[in-house]
Design an enzyme around this catalytic site. Structure first.
Site, PDB file in Angstrom:
ATOM      1  N   HIS A  28       1.502  -1.198   0.239  1.00 22.38           N
ATOM      2  CA  HIS A  28       0.160  -0.197  -0.109  1.00 22.38           C
ATOM      3  C   HIS A  28       1.228   1.763   0.004  1.00 22.38           C
ATOM      4  O   HIS A  28       0.723   2.325   0.690  1.00 22.38           O
ATOM      5  CB  HIS A  28      -1.330  -0.327   0.986  1.00 22.38           C
TER       6      HIS A  28
HETATM    7  C1  LIG Z   1       0.211  -7.413  -4.891  1.00 23.16           C
HETATM    8  C2  LIG Z   1      -0.779  -6.513  -4.647  1.00 23.16           C
HETATM    9  C3  LIG Z   1      -1.397  -7.067  -3.957  1.00 23.16           C
HETATM   10  C4  LIG Z   1      -2.849  -6.137  -3.456  1.00 23.16           C
HETATM   11  N1  LIG Z   1      -3.821  -5.936  -2.704  1.00 23.16           N
HETATM   12  C5  LIG Z   1      -4.974  -5.328  -2.566  1.00 23.16           C
HETATM   13  C6  LIG Z   1      -6.246  -5.842  -2.498  1.00 23.16           C
HETATM   14  O1  LIG Z   1      -6.267  -7.250  -1.680  1.00 23.16           O
HETATM   15  N2  LIG Z   1      -6.931  -4.628  -1.863  1.00 23.16           N
HETATM   16  C7  LIG Z   1      -6.490  -3.312  -2.368  1.00 23.16           C
HETATM   17  O2  LIG Z   1      -7.136  -2.752  -2.072  1.00 23.16           O
HETATM   18  N3  LIG Z   1      -5.204  -3.303  -2.801  1.00 23.16           N
HETATM   19  C8  LIG Z   1      -4.514  -3.963  -3.070  1.00 23.16           C
HETATM   20  N4  LIG Z   1      -3.135  -4.069  -3.453  1.00 23.16           N
HETATM   21  C9  LIG Z   1      -2.956  -2.042  -3.368  1.00 23.16           C
HETATM   22  C10 LIG Z   1      -3.453  -1.378  -4.730  1.00 23.16           C
HETATM   23  O3  LIG Z   1      -3.853  -2.743  -6.335  1.00 23.16           O
HETATM   24  C11 LIG Z   1      -3.489   0.025  -5.259  1.00 23.16           C
HETATM   25  O4  LIG Z   1      -2.780   0.475  -4.171  1.00 23.16           O
HETATM   26  C12 LIG Z   1      -3.771   0.459  -6.242  1.00 23.16           C
HETATM   27  O5  LIG Z   1      -3.787  -0.345  -7.287  1.00 23.16           O
HETATM   28  C13 LIG Z   1      -2.833   1.658  -6.758  1.00 23.16           C
HETATM   29  O6  LIG Z   1      -3.568   2.145  -7.791  1.00 23.16           O
HETATM   30  P1  LIG Z   1      -1.900   3.845  -8.864  1.00 23.16           P
HETATM   31  O7  LIG Z   1      -3.264   4.176  -9.677  1.00 23.16           O
HETATM   32  O8  LIG Z   1      -1.829   4.388  -7.747  1.00 23.16           O
HETATM   33  O9  LIG Z   1      -1.409   2.596  -9.029  1.00 23.16           O
HETATM   34  P2  LIG Z   1      -1.297   1.632 -10.306  1.00 23.16           P
HETATM   35  O10 LIG Z   1      -2.435   0.992 -10.371  1.00 23.16           O
HETATM   36  O11 LIG Z   1       0.227   0.979  -9.914  1.00 23.16           O
HETATM   37  O12 LIG Z   1      -0.957   1.967 -11.782  1.00 23.16           O
HETATM   38  C14 LIG Z   1       0.159   3.161 -11.825  1.00 23.16           C
HETATM   39  C15 LIG Z   1       0.614   2.865 -13.888  1.00 23.16           C
HETATM   40  O13 LIG Z   1       1.729   2.889 -14.401  1.00 23.16           O
HETATM   41  C16 LIG Z   1       2.332   2.654 -14.730  1.00 23.16           C
HETATM   42  N5  LIG Z   1       3.466   3.223 -14.954  1.00 23.16           N
HETATM   43  C17 LIG Z   1       4.040   3.609 -14.073  1.00 23.16           C
HETATM   44  N6  LIG Z   1       5.377   4.317 -14.761  1.00 23.16           N
HETATM   45  C18 LIG Z   1       4.996   4.776 -15.697  1.00 23.16           C
HETATM   46  C19 LIG Z   1       5.894   5.278 -16.767  1.00 23.16           C
HETATM   47  N7  LIG Z   1       7.016   5.987 -16.803  1.00 23.16           N
HETATM   48  N8  LIG Z   1       4.983   5.600 -18.034  1.00 23.16           N
HETATM   49  C20 LIG Z   1       3.653   5.016 -18.618  1.00 23.16           C
HETATM   50  N9  LIG Z   1       2.998   3.744 -17.155  1.00 23.16           N
HETATM   51  C21 LIG Z   1       3.756   3.926 -16.004  1.00 23.16           C
HETATM   52  C22 LIG Z   1       2.398   0.789 -14.395  1.00 23.16           C
HETATM   53  O14 LIG Z   1       2.556  -0.060 -15.001  1.00 23.16           O
HETATM   54  C23 LIG Z   1       0.994   1.107 -13.877  1.00 23.16           C
HETATM   55  O15 LIG Z   1       0.176   0.319 -14.820  1.00 23.16           O
HETATM   56  C24 LIG Z   1      -2.675  -5.088  -3.979  1.00 23.16           C
HETATM   57  C25 LIG Z   1      -1.473  -4.224  -4.626  1.00 23.16           C
HETATM   58  C26 LIG Z   1      -0.551  -5.422  -4.938  1.00 23.16           C
HETATM   59  C27 LIG Z   1       0.960  -4.579  -5.893  1.00 23.16           C
END
Ligand SMILES: Cc1cc2nc3c(=O)[nH]c(=O)nc-3n(C[C@H](O)[C@H](O)[C@H](O)COP(=O)(O)OP(=O)(O)OC[C@H]3O[C@@H](n4cnc5c(N)ncnc54)[C@H](O)[C@@H]3O)c2cc1C
Length: 543
Positions: free
Chosen positions: A471
Site C-alpha cells: 500500500h
Molecule cells: C501484490 C499487490 C496486492 C494488493 N492487494 C490489494 C488488495 O487486495 N486490495 C486493495 O484494495 N489493494 C491492494 N493492493 C494495492 C492497490 O492495488 C494499489 O494501491 C492500487 O492499484 C494503486 O493504484 P494507482 O493508480 O496509484 O497505481 P497503479 O495501479 O500501480 O498504476 C500505475 C500504472 O502506471 C504505469 N506506469 C508506471 N510508470 C509509468 C511510466 N513512466 N509511463 C507510463 N506508465 C507508467 C504502471 O505500469 C501502472 O500500470 C495491492 C497491490 C499489490 C501490488
C-alpha cells in the site's frame, strides 16, 4: 523524435486511477484523450482468475518488482515492492480485497485543509464507482463499473477464526465498508461471477471503442515537457523510438506512488538539491515530491492445521486439483475465486483508541514467502498490519535515466510507536488463535513459533520476516503545507496544466487496502478536471 499528435488530455499510467480517468474524460466524446501505459495489455489469463495474484508476484513482464533500499529496522533487508506493469496497473495483480478505509481517514484529510475530501464528500464517489452485488443502501451503489462481490462460499477455517474473535468479545461485522469498520468477518472482493474486476476491466473495456480515446501500451513516459511554467506534453519511448505527444488541456500523472514522483523528478519538479545532484534543470522546486512515503508493514503468523482442509492440501493432491479446476471452469466457484484475504478483521490494540489500528488478513493457505509455492503441510496464515504507521519513507531518483528504478526507502518501524502497535497486534492475534473455536484446528504455531514469547521476540519476528502489504502512497501528498505537492484539486503547486491523480496524492494512507480509495480518487479527480475544463471555454472550442 516522432510527434504522435495533440490531445486534450494525456494520462500517464493505465492503473487503478488511470483507467478511471481514461473512461470518464473520454465519456462525453468532447475531448481527445491519450493514455500512455508502460506495460502491455491484460491478456495473461491468471490476471482474470482471482487466485492468480499468487502467480503474478514474481512475473517480471506484468510486475515492476521494485526493491527497496536496505531497511535499517528490518535487519537491513531489501523488501520486494510489486506494482502492476500492465493495463489495470496494480489492480490487475492485487489481492482483490475491497476495503475503503475509515470515515475518520477522510475527515482527517479534510481537517488538514483539503476541501472536498471529507467522508461525506467522498462517499458519493465510492458509490458511483460501485456495482455492489448485495444491492444499494446508504453506503453502497449499484450500476457503477467496479463489481464488488461476496466470497462465493464460506470456509470452515474462516468460520472458526470469526468465532474465535467473537469469543474474545470482538463483534462480527458483515460490512467493513458500511456504518463502522471494527469487527471480524468475510472480506468482499472486486470481482464479478468469479472473475477479477480490475480497473481495466471495469473502466477501460467499456471505453475501448471510443474514437476519442487513444491507448498506447509499452509506452513508458520519460519526462513531462514544460513551457512558461505549464505542462505542454509528454516524451515517451515506444518500442525503442523516442516519441512525444502534446497536450492542449492537461497532463495527468497516474503512474502510482513510486513512478509519479519519479517522473516529476526526472522532469525537473522536486527537491532542488536532489535534481541538481543528477544534473536535471529545475522546472519547479517542490521539496515534498517523493517524500512522506507511507506503507502498511505486514507480519504473518503461520499455523500448522490439524485437518487436511487447507489450500495446501488441495494443491498437493492431483485429484483435488483437477476437481478445483473443473469446479471453476463449470461454476466459477471454489478456491480459485478467493482473494488475498478470505476473512479478516479490524481491531483496536488498545481499548482507549477511537477506531481500529490494526487489520488482519486471514487465508486458508501458507507459504514461506509471498509468491512462493505452498507449504507441503496443512497450513493457514493470519497476517497483521498496522493501519496508521508513523514511519515515513521516500522515493528519490538515483540517476537521470528514466529506465533506472528510483531509490525506495520505506523506513518501516522507524517510529517507536509502530513497534508497539505491531507487537500489541501480534499478541492480540495470538489471543484470538487461542480461543476455543480455533484450538481444534491448530497443530502448532509454525511461525513465529511458540519459542517466541516476549515482546522483544515478537518485534524481532517483525524485523526478520515483516514485509509490505502493498500500500505505498502519499509521495505527492495533497495539502496546504510546505511538504505538499498538489492542492485539493490535485493540481501540482506552482505549475499550470499538470495534475497527479493516483495513490500518491493521499494526505495519509487510508486505514485499509488502497485500491477502492484510489478508484474513488480517480472518479473525483476526473470530475474536477471536467469541471475546470467547462470553466475554460478555450479548451472546449479547441476540441
Ligand atoms: C501484490 C499487490 C496486492 C494488493 N492487494 C490489494 C488488495 O487486495 N486490495 C486493495 O484494495 N489493494 C491492494 N493492493 C494495492 C492497490 O492495488 C494499489 O494501491 C492500487 O492499484 C494503486 O493504484 P494507482 O493508480 O496509484 O497505481 P497503479 O495501479 O500501480 O498504476 C500505475 C500504472 O502506471 C504505469 N506506469 C508506471 N510508470 C509509468 C511510466 N513512466 N509511463 C507510463 N506508465 C507508467 C504502471 O505500469 C501502472 O500500470 C495491492 C497491490 C499489490 C501490488
Amino acid at each position: 523524435m516522432r510527434n504522435i499528435g495533440s490531445f486534450d488530455y494525456i494520462i500517464v499510467g493505465g492503473g487503478s486511477a488511470g483507467c478511471v480517468l481514461a473512461n470518464r474524460l473520454s465519456e462525453s466524446g468532447a475531448y481527445r484523450v491519450l493514455l500512455l501505459e508502460a506495460g502491455g495489455r491484460d491478456r495473461n489469463p491468471w490476471i482474470h482468475i482471482p487466485i492468480g495474484y499468487a502467480k503474478l508476484f514474481k512475473n517480471k513482464k506484468l510486475n515492476w518488482l521494485y526493491e527497496s533500499e536496505p531497511e535499517p529496522e528490518l535487519l537491513g533487508r531489501r523488501i520486494i515492492q510489486p506494482r502492476g506493469k500492465v493495463l489495470g496497473g496494480s489492480s490487475s495483480i492485487n489481492g482483490l480485497v475491497y476495503i475503503r478505509g475509515q470515515k475518520e481517514d477522510f475527515d482527517g484529510w479534510r481537517q488538514r485543509g483539503n476541501i472536498g475530501w471529507s467522508y461525506e464528500d467522498v462517499l458519493p464517489y465510492f458509490m458511483k464507482a460501485e456495482d455492489q452485488a448485495r444491492g444499494a443502501d446508504d453506503f453502497h451503489g449499484v450500476g457503477g463499473p467496479l463489481a464488488v462481490s461476496d466470497q462465493c462460499e464460506t470456509h470452515e477455517l474462516c468460520d472458526a477464526f470469526i468465532a474465535a474473535a467473537n469469543a474474545l468479545g470482538i463483534p462480527k461485522n458483515d460490512d467493513f465498508n458500511g456504518a463502522g469498520q471494527e469487527g471480524v468477518g468475510y472480506f468482499q472482493t472486486t470481482s464479478r461471477r468469479g472473475r477479477r474486476c480490475s480497473a481495466a476491466v471495469a473502466y477501460l473495456r467499456p471505453a475501448r471503442r471510443r474514437t476519442n480515446l487513444h491507448t498506447v501500451t509499452h509506452a513508458p513516459a520519460r519526462r513531462i515537457l514544460f513551457e512558461n511554467g505549464a505542462a505542454i506534453g509528454v516524451e515517451f519511448s515506444h518500442h525503442g523510438e523516442i516519441c512525444r505527444a502534446m497536450a492542449a488541456g492537461e497532463v495527468i500523472l497516474a503512474a502510482g506512488a513510486f513512478a509519479s514522483p519519479q517522473l516529476l523528478q526526472l522532469s525537473g519538479v522536486g527537491p532542488a538539491a536532489l535534481l541538481k545532484t543528477h544534473g536535471i534543470a529545475i522546472a519547479r522546486d517542490i521539496p515534498g515530491v517523493g517524500e512522506n512515503l507511507e506503507d502498511h508493514l505486514q507480519a504473518r503468523m503461520i499455523y500448522r492445521c490439524t485437518k487436511p482442509i487447507t489450500l495446501n492440501d488441495d494443491v498437493a493432491h492431483l485429484t483435488r486439483k483437477i476437481g478445483i479446476s473443473l469446479r471453476y471452469a463449470v461454476k466459477r466457484m471454489g478456491p480459485l475465486t478467493i482473494s488475498a484475504g478470505y476473512a479478516g478483521g479490524f481491531f483496536r490494540t488498545d481499548p482507549r483508541l477511537a477506531t481500529p489500528d490494526v487489520q488482519v488478513h486471514f487465508i486458508n493457505f501458507s507459504t514461506t514467502k509471498m509468491g512462493d509455492k505452498l507449504h507441503d503441510f496443512s497450513g493457514f496464515t493470519a497476517s497483521l498490519c498496522q493501519l496508521r504507521p508513523e514511519s515515513r519513507g521516500s522515493v528519490r531518483i538515483k540517476s537521470a535515466d528514466p529506465a533506472a528504478p528510483p531509490a525506495i526507502q520505506l523506513n518501516y518501524l522507524a517510529a517507536e510507536s509502530d513497534h508497539r502497535t505491531m507487537v500489541a497486534g501480534l499478541k492480540l492475534l495470538r489471543r484470538i488463535m487461542q480461543q476455543a473455536p480455533m484450538r481444534p484446528y491448530i497443530a502448532a504455531e509454525h511461525e513465529p513459533g511458540e519459542q517466541c514469547t516476549s515482546d522483544e521476540d515478537l518485534l524481532q519476528h517483525v524485523r526478520a520476516r515483516g514485509s509490505t502489504i502493498y500500500h505505498p502512497t502519499c509521495t505527492c501528498r495533497m495539502g496546504e503545507d510546505a511538504m505538499s505537492v498538489v492542492d485539493a484539486r490535485l493540481r501540482v503547486r506552482g505549475l499550470a496544466k499538470l495534475r497527479v491523480v493516483d495513490g500518491s496524492v493521499m494526505p495519509s494512507v487510508v486505514s485499509g487496502n488502497t485500491n477502492a480509495a484510489i478508484i474513488m480518487i480517480g472518479e473525483k479527480g476526473a470530475e474536477m478536471i471536467l469541471a475546470d475544463a467547462a470553466a475554460r471555454p478555450a479548451l472546449k472550442a479547441a476540441s
